[in-house]
Design a protein around this motif. Structure first.
Motif, PDB file in Angstrom:
ATOM      1  N   GLY A   9       0.810  -1.218   0.000  1.00 40.86           N
ATOM      2  CA  GLY A   9       0.000   0.000   0.000  1.00 40.86           C
ATOM      3  C   GLY A   9       0.837   1.259   0.000  1.00 40.86           C
ATOM      4  N   GLY A  10       2.039   1.196  -0.503  1.00 41.45           N
ATOM      5  CA  GLY A  10       2.956   2.328  -0.466  1.00 41.45           C
ATOM      6  C   GLY A  10       2.683   3.424  -1.471  1.00 41.45           C
ATOM      7  N   GLU A  29      18.817  -0.767   2.883  1.00 44.44           N
ATOM      8  CA  GLU A  29      19.456  -1.311   1.683  1.00 44.44           C
ATOM      9  C   GLU A  29      18.464  -1.447   0.539  1.00 44.44           C
ATOM     10  OE1 GLU A  29      21.690  -5.368   0.164  1.00 44.44           O
ATOM     11  OE2 GLU A  29      21.312  -5.089   2.289  1.00 44.44           O
ATOM     12  N   LYS A  30      17.219  -1.840   0.859  1.00 43.54           N
ATOM     13  CA  LYS A  30      16.202  -2.101  -0.162  1.00 43.54           C
ATOM     14  C   LYS A  30      14.829  -1.760   0.390  1.00 43.54           C
ATOM     15  CE  LYS A  30      15.091  -4.234  -4.092  1.00 43.54           C
ATOM     16  NZ  LYS A  30      15.549  -3.818  -5.390  1.00 43.54           N
ATOM     17  N   LEU A  31      14.025  -1.053  -0.412  1.00 45.81           N
ATOM     18  CA  LEU A  31      12.646  -0.742  -0.057  1.00 45.81           C
ATOM     19  C   LEU A  31      11.759  -1.226  -1.195  1.00 45.81           C
ATOM     20  CD1 LEU A  31      10.479   0.560   1.708  1.00 45.81           C
ATOM     21  CD2 LEU A  31      10.961   2.724   0.553  1.00 45.81           C
ATOM     22  N   VAL A  32      10.950  -2.220  -0.913  1.00 45.08           N
ATOM     23  CA  VAL A  32      10.030  -2.775  -1.905  1.00 45.08           C
ATOM     24  C   VAL A  32       8.619  -2.330  -1.538  1.00 45.08           C
ATOM     25  CG1 VAL A  32       9.077  -4.883  -2.912  1.00 45.08           C
ATOM     26  CG2 VAL A  32      11.518  -4.765  -2.323  1.00 45.08           C
ATOM     27  N   VAL A  33       7.939  -1.734  -2.511  1.00 45.47           N
ATOM     28  CA  VAL A  33       6.548  -1.321  -2.335  1.00 45.47           C
ATOM     29  C   VAL A  33       5.679  -2.203  -3.215  1.00 45.47           C
ATOM     30  CG1 VAL A  33       4.874   0.515  -2.779  1.00 45.47           C
ATOM     31  CG2 VAL A  33       7.058   1.050  -1.704  1.00 45.47           C
ATOM     32  N   VAL A  34       4.681  -2.820  -2.603  1.00 42.66           N
ATOM     33  CA  VAL A  34       3.700  -3.626  -3.327  1.00 42.66           C
ATOM     34  C   VAL A  34       2.371  -2.891  -3.242  1.00 42.66           C
ATOM     35  CG1 VAL A  34       2.491  -5.831  -3.420  1.00 42.66           C
ATOM     36  CG2 VAL A  34       4.885  -5.755  -2.736  1.00 42.66           C
ATOM     37  N   ASP A  35       1.794  -2.608  -4.402  1.00 46.58           N
ATOM     38  CA  ASP A  35       0.527  -1.893  -4.422  1.00 46.58           C
ATOM     39  C   ASP A  35      -0.261  -2.320  -5.649  1.00 46.58           C
ATOM     40  OD1 ASP A  35      -1.525   0.242  -4.503  1.00 46.58           O
ATOM     41  OD2 ASP A  35      -0.253   1.193  -3.006  1.00 46.58           O
ATOM     42  N   ASN A  36      -1.568  -2.470  -5.498  1.00 45.91           N
ATOM     43  CA  ASN A  36      -2.411  -2.830  -6.638  1.00 45.91           C
ATOM     44  C   ASN A  36      -3.014  -1.599  -7.315  1.00 45.91           C
ATOM     45  OD1 ASN A  36      -4.428  -2.051  -4.886  1.00 45.91           O
ATOM     46  ND2 ASN A  36      -5.175  -4.117  -4.513  1.00 45.91           N
ATOM     47  N   LEU A  55       9.242  -0.781  -7.007  1.00 47.04           N
ATOM     48  CA  LEU A  55       7.787  -0.823  -7.015  1.00 47.04           C
ATOM     49  C   LEU A  55       7.317  -2.079  -7.725  1.00 47.04           C
ATOM     50  CD1 LEU A  55       4.949   0.401  -6.593  1.00 47.04           C
ATOM     51  CD2 LEU A  55       5.294   1.647  -8.747  1.00 47.04           C
ATOM     52  N   GLN A  56       6.445  -2.830  -7.068  1.00 44.95           N
ATOM     53  CA  GLN A  56       5.836  -4.029  -7.638  1.00 44.95           C
ATOM     54  C   GLN A  56       4.323  -3.823  -7.659  1.00 44.95           C
ATOM     55  OE1 GLN A  56       7.529  -6.816  -8.751  1.00 44.95           O
ATOM     56  NE2 GLN A  56       9.353  -5.569  -8.395  1.00 44.95           N
ATOM     57  N   ILE A  57       3.744  -3.809  -8.863  1.00 38.08           N
ATOM     58  CA  ILE A  57       2.295  -3.660  -8.992  1.00 38.08           C
ATOM     59  C   ILE A  57       1.675  -5.053  -8.861  1.00 38.08           C
ATOM     60  CG2 ILE A  57       0.392  -2.843 -10.421  1.00 38.08           C
ATOM     61  CD1 ILE A  57       2.397  -0.664  -9.521  1.00 38.08           C
ATOM     62  N   ALA A  58       1.030  -5.290  -7.726  1.00 35.23           N
ATOM     63  CA  ALA A  58       0.434  -6.599  -7.430  1.00 35.23           C
ATOM     64  C   ALA A  58      -0.447  -6.469  -6.196  1.00 35.23           C
ATOM     65  CB  ALA A  58       1.522  -7.638  -7.175  1.00 35.23           C
ATOM     66  N   ALA A  60      -1.287  -7.560  -2.509  1.00 35.14           N
ATOM     67  CA  ALA A  60      -0.447  -8.023  -1.400  1.00 35.14           C
ATOM     68  C   ALA A  60      -0.657  -9.510  -1.137  1.00 35.14           C
ATOM     69  CB  ALA A  60      -0.737  -7.211  -0.144  1.00 35.14           C
ATOM     70  N   GLU A  61      -1.883  -9.987  -1.355  1.00 33.44           N
ATOM     71  CA  GLU A  61      -2.203 -11.386  -1.089  1.00 33.44           C
ATOM     72  C   GLU A  61      -1.490 -12.339  -2.052  1.00 33.44           C
ATOM     73  OE1 GLU A  61      -4.682  -9.135  -1.792  1.00 33.44           O
ATOM     74  OE2 GLU A  61      -5.356  -8.708   0.222  1.00 33.44           O
ATOM     75  N   SER A  62      -1.218 -11.882  -3.267  1.00 29.05           N
ATOM     76  CA  SER A  62      -0.606 -12.770  -4.257  1.00 29.05           C
ATOM     77  C   SER A  62       0.874 -12.486  -4.478  1.00 29.05           C
ATOM     78  CB  SER A  62      -1.355 -12.662  -5.590  1.00 29.05           C
ATOM     79  OG  SER A  62      -1.251 -11.350  -6.103  1.00 29.05           O
ATOM     80  N   PHE A  63       1.419 -11.456  -3.857  1.00 28.55           N
ATOM     81  CA  PHE A  63       2.829 -11.111  -4.032  1.00 28.55           C
ATOM     82  C   PHE A  63       3.713 -12.165  -3.371  1.00 28.55           C
ATOM     83  CE2 PHE A  63       6.676  -9.098  -2.311  1.00 28.55           C
ATOM     84  CZ  PHE A  63       7.258  -8.683  -3.492  1.00 28.55           C
ATOM     85  N   SER A  64       4.756 -12.546  -4.073  1.00 28.24           N
ATOM     86  CA  SER A  64       5.735 -13.449  -3.470  1.00 28.24           C
ATOM     87  C   SER A  64       7.132 -12.997  -3.880  1.00 28.24           C
ATOM     88  CB  SER A  64       5.498 -14.895  -3.903  1.00 28.24           C
ATOM     89  OG  SER A  64       5.748 -15.035  -5.280  1.00 28.24           O
ATOM     90  N   SER A  65       8.075 -13.278  -3.033  1.00 26.80           N
ATOM     91  CA  SER A  65       9.456 -12.877  -3.276  1.00 26.80           C
ATOM     92  C   SER A  65      10.375 -13.839  -2.553  1.00 26.80           C
ATOM     93  CB  SER A  65       9.676 -11.454  -2.741  1.00 26.80           C
ATOM     94  OG  SER A  65      11.027 -11.091  -2.858  1.00 26.80           O
ATOM     95  N   LEU A  66      11.511 -14.094  -3.155  1.00 27.20           N
ATOM     96  CA  LEU A  66      12.518 -14.921  -2.499  1.00 27.20           C
ATOM     97  C   LEU A  66      13.352 -14.102  -1.523  1.00 27.20           C
ATOM     98  CD1 LEU A  66      13.710 -17.062  -5.520  1.00 27.20           C
ATOM     99  CD2 LEU A  66      12.101 -17.682  -3.721  1.00 27.20           C
ATOM    100  N   GLN A  67      13.232 -12.784  -1.631  1.00 29.99           N
ATOM    101  CA  GLN A  67      13.963 -11.900  -0.726  1.00 29.99           C
ATOM    102  C   GLN A  67      13.383 -11.966   0.674  1.00 29.99           C
ATOM    103  OE1 GLN A  67      14.338  -7.921  -2.156  1.00 29.99           O
ATOM    104  NE2 GLN A  67      15.291  -7.177  -0.306  1.00 29.99           N
ATOM    105  N   ARG A  68      14.237 -11.871   1.665  1.00 23.05           N
ATOM    106  CA  ARG A  68      13.808 -11.829   3.063  1.00 23.05           C
ATOM    107  C   ARG A  68      13.783 -10.382   3.503  1.00 23.05           C
ATOM    108  NH1 ARG A  68      13.786 -16.893   5.428  1.00 23.05           N
ATOM    109  NH2 ARG A  68      14.018 -16.051   7.418  1.00 23.05           N
ATOM    110  N   PHE A  69      12.775 -10.023   4.293  1.00 18.78           N
ATOM    111  CA  PHE A  69      12.611  -8.646   4.737  1.00 18.78           C
ATOM    112  C   PHE A  69      12.780  -8.561   6.245  1.00 18.78           C
ATOM    113  CE2 PHE A  69      10.238  -9.006   0.783  1.00 18.78           C
ATOM    114  CZ  PHE A  69      10.751  -7.936   0.076  1.00 18.78           C
ATOM    115  N   ASP A  70      13.430  -7.489   6.668  1.00 17.91           N
ATOM    116  CA  ASP A  70      13.618  -7.240   8.091  1.00 17.91           C
ATOM    117  C   ASP A  70      12.402  -6.577   8.702  1.00 17.91           C
ATOM    118  OD1 ASP A  70      16.478  -8.075   8.267  1.00 17.91           O
ATOM    119  OD2 ASP A  70      16.717  -6.450   6.830  1.00 17.91           O
ATOM    120  N   GLU A  71      11.693  -5.805   7.891  1.00 10.31           N
ATOM    121  CA  GLU A  71      10.501  -5.107   8.348  1.00 10.31           C
ATOM    122  C   GLU A  71       9.431  -5.215   7.273  1.00 10.31           C
ATOM    123  OE1 GLU A  71      11.380  -1.026   9.548  1.00 10.31           O
ATOM    124  OE2 GLU A  71      13.443  -1.644   9.942  1.00 10.31           O
TER     125      GLU A  71
END
Length: 75
Positions: A9-10, A29-36, A55-58, A60-71
């Motif tokens: 929702g960024g 280091e990295k900021l990923v925003v997922v928003d539809n 920015l990833q247009i998707a 939130a329920e269907s977003f997937s990533s191999l990256q690990r997030f700290d927050e």
């Protein structure tokens, strides 16, 4: 220590201001925003030109990533 942050929702009003604030952090280091883009718009983050921003247009329920997030911040 470098941190990776995910915001869902960024592209909304509050989310875009949070993006600006988080990009001021020196430990980010990295900021990923997922928003539809149902209620948010790309215009809210059009000014962001930081290489750490992704920015990833998707849904939130269907977003997937191999990256690990700290927050993870869900808006």
């Amino acid at each position: 220590m470098s941190r990776s942050v995910l915001i869902s929702g960024g592209c909304g009003f509050l989310g875009s201001h949070l993006v600006d604030r988080l990009l001021r952090r020196s430990d980010l280091e990295k900021l990923v925003v997922v928003d539809n883009l149902r209620t948010g718009t790309r215009d809210n983050i059009a000014h962001v030109a930081d290489p750490r921003f992704d920015l990833q247009i998707a849904d939130a329920e269907s977003f997937s990533s191999l990256q690990r997030f700290d927050e993870i911040i869900h808006l």
